[in-house]
Design a protein around this motif. Structure first.
Motif, PDB file in Angstrom:
ATOM      1  N   LYS A  74       0.819  -1.030   0.007  1.00  0.00           N
ATOM      2  CA  LYS A  74      -0.012   0.116   0.094  1.00  0.00           C
ATOM      3  C   LYS A  74       0.949   1.494  -0.127  1.00  0.00           C
ATOM      4  O   LYS A  74       1.653   1.642  -0.818  1.00  0.00           O
ATOM      5  N   ASP A  75       0.747   2.070   1.065  1.00  0.00           N
ATOM      6  CA  ASP A  75       1.612   3.373   1.269  1.00  0.00           C
ATOM      7  C   ASP A  75       2.772   3.300   2.033  1.00  0.00           C
ATOM      8  O   ASP A  75       3.219   4.107   2.296  1.00  0.00           O
ATOM      9  N   LYS A  76       3.158   1.891   2.353  1.00  0.00           N
ATOM     10  CA  LYS A  76       4.240   1.874   3.320  1.00  0.00           C
ATOM     11  C   LYS A  76       5.568   1.893   2.454  1.00  0.00           C
ATOM     12  O   LYS A  76       6.720   2.169   3.214  1.00  0.00           O
ATOM     13  N   ILE A  77       5.460   1.621   1.316  1.00  0.00           N
ATOM     14  CA  ILE A  77       6.943   1.542   0.211  1.00  0.00           C
ATOM     15  C   ILE A  77       6.384   2.685  -0.852  1.00  0.00           C
ATOM     16  O   ILE A  77       5.524   2.396  -1.551  1.00  0.00           O
ATOM     17  N   LYS A  78       7.242   3.340  -1.174  1.00  0.00           N
ATOM     18  CA  LYS A  78       7.443   4.294  -2.308  1.00  0.00           C
ATOM     19  C   LYS A  78       7.073   3.442  -3.450  1.00  0.00           C
ATOM     20  O   LYS A  78       8.133   2.523  -3.857  1.00  0.00           O
ATOM     21  N   LYS A  79       6.090   3.768  -4.481  1.00  0.00           N
ATOM     22  CA  LYS A  79       5.956   2.957  -5.351  1.00  0.00           C
ATOM     23  C   LYS A  79       6.274   4.116  -6.788  1.00  0.00           C
ATOM     24  O   LYS A  79       5.576   4.979  -6.832  1.00  0.00           O
ATOM     25  N   LEU A  80       7.042   3.365  -7.773  1.00  0.00           N
ATOM     26  CA  LEU A  80       7.071   4.554  -8.853  1.00  0.00           C
ATOM     27  C   LEU A  80       6.975   3.548 -10.286  1.00  0.00           C
ATOM     28  O   LEU A  80       7.312   2.478 -10.418  1.00  0.00           O
ATOM     29  N   GLU A  81       6.295   4.462 -11.115  1.00  0.00           N
ATOM     30  CA  GLU A  81       6.305   3.835 -12.442  1.00  0.00           C
ATOM     31  C   GLU A  81       7.454   4.224 -13.346  1.00  0.00           C
ATOM     32  O   GLU A  81       8.009   5.289 -13.443  1.00  0.00           O
ATOM     33  N   PHE A  82       8.146   3.025 -13.865  1.00  0.00           N
ATOM     34  CA  PHE A  82       9.320   3.451 -14.522  1.00  0.00           C
ATOM     35  C   PHE A  82       9.080   4.220 -15.753  1.00  0.00           C
ATOM     36  O   PHE A  82      10.033   4.979 -16.167  1.00  0.00           O
ATOM     37  N   GLU A  83       7.835   3.938 -16.372  1.00  0.00           N
ATOM     38  CA  GLU A  83       7.552   4.776 -17.594  1.00  0.00           C
ATOM     39  C   GLU A  83       7.706   6.324 -17.462  1.00  0.00           C
ATOM     40  O   GLU A  83       8.041   6.927 -18.249  1.00  0.00           O
ATOM     41  N   ASN A  84       7.178   6.752 -16.163  1.00  0.00           N
ATOM     42  CA  ASN A  84       7.213   8.070 -15.817  1.00  0.00           C
ATOM     43  C   ASN A  84       8.754   8.563 -15.757  1.00  0.00           C
ATOM     44  O   ASN A  84       8.702   9.736 -16.097  1.00  0.00           O
ATOM     45  N   ILE A  85       9.471   7.909 -15.124  1.00  0.00           N
ATOM     46  CA  ILE A  85      10.729   8.319 -14.896  1.00  0.00           C
ATOM     47  C   ILE A  85      11.695   8.343 -16.270  1.00  0.00           C
ATOM     48  O   ILE A  85      12.298   9.322 -16.441  1.00  0.00           O
ATOM     49  N   ARG A  86      11.375   7.309 -17.089  1.00  0.00           N
ATOM     50  CA  ARG A  86      12.180   7.471 -18.270  1.00  0.00           C
ATOM     51  C   ARG A  86      11.603   8.349 -19.263  1.00  0.00           C
ATOM     52  O   ARG A  86      12.543   8.783 -19.960  1.00  0.00           O
ATOM     53  N   SER A  87      10.599   8.588 -19.080  1.00  0.00           N
ATOM     54  CA  SER A  87       9.913   9.784 -19.868  1.00  0.00           C
ATOM     55  C   SER A  87      10.316  11.302 -19.832  1.00  0.00           C
ATOM     56  O   SER A  87      10.384  12.268 -20.484  1.00  0.00           O
TER      57      SER A  87
END
Length: 89
Positions: A74-87
């Motif tokens: 849930k919100d306990k660990i930061k989750k990132l979309e790699f697609e957003n980072i690479r763009s």
């Protein structure tokens, strides 16, 4: 975007959602940021596999994250979309 090191200093660990068509790019990103597999082995871009969910911790260790762990974090660990980072390159 902040460097992965800046994020890890604050968060301690981060999970990434990685789409299948960018798995090699994600592994290259991890390798360029100094990551190794959790067993200490170097990342081999052309040989290693990548899952839909991957984790990196403050020790720059990378590993697979199960879908169950992704959902239950849930919100306990930061989750990132790699697609957003690479763009943002």
């Amino acid at each position: 975007m902040k460097s992965i090191n800046e994020i890890l200093k604050k968060e301690g660990k981060v999970f990434f959602h990685v789409e299948p068509h960018v798995t090699k790019e994600f592994l290259l990103f991890a390798k360029e940021n100094g990551c190794k597999w959790i067993n200490g082995r170097e990342i081999k871009i052309d040989e290693d596999k990548c899952g839909h969910f991957m984790g990196i911790d403050k020790d720059m260790k990378i590993g697979f994250v199960s879908a169950m762990c992704w959902v239950h974090a849930k919100d306990k660990i930061k989750k990132l979309e790699f697609e957003n980072i690479r763009s943002k390159k």
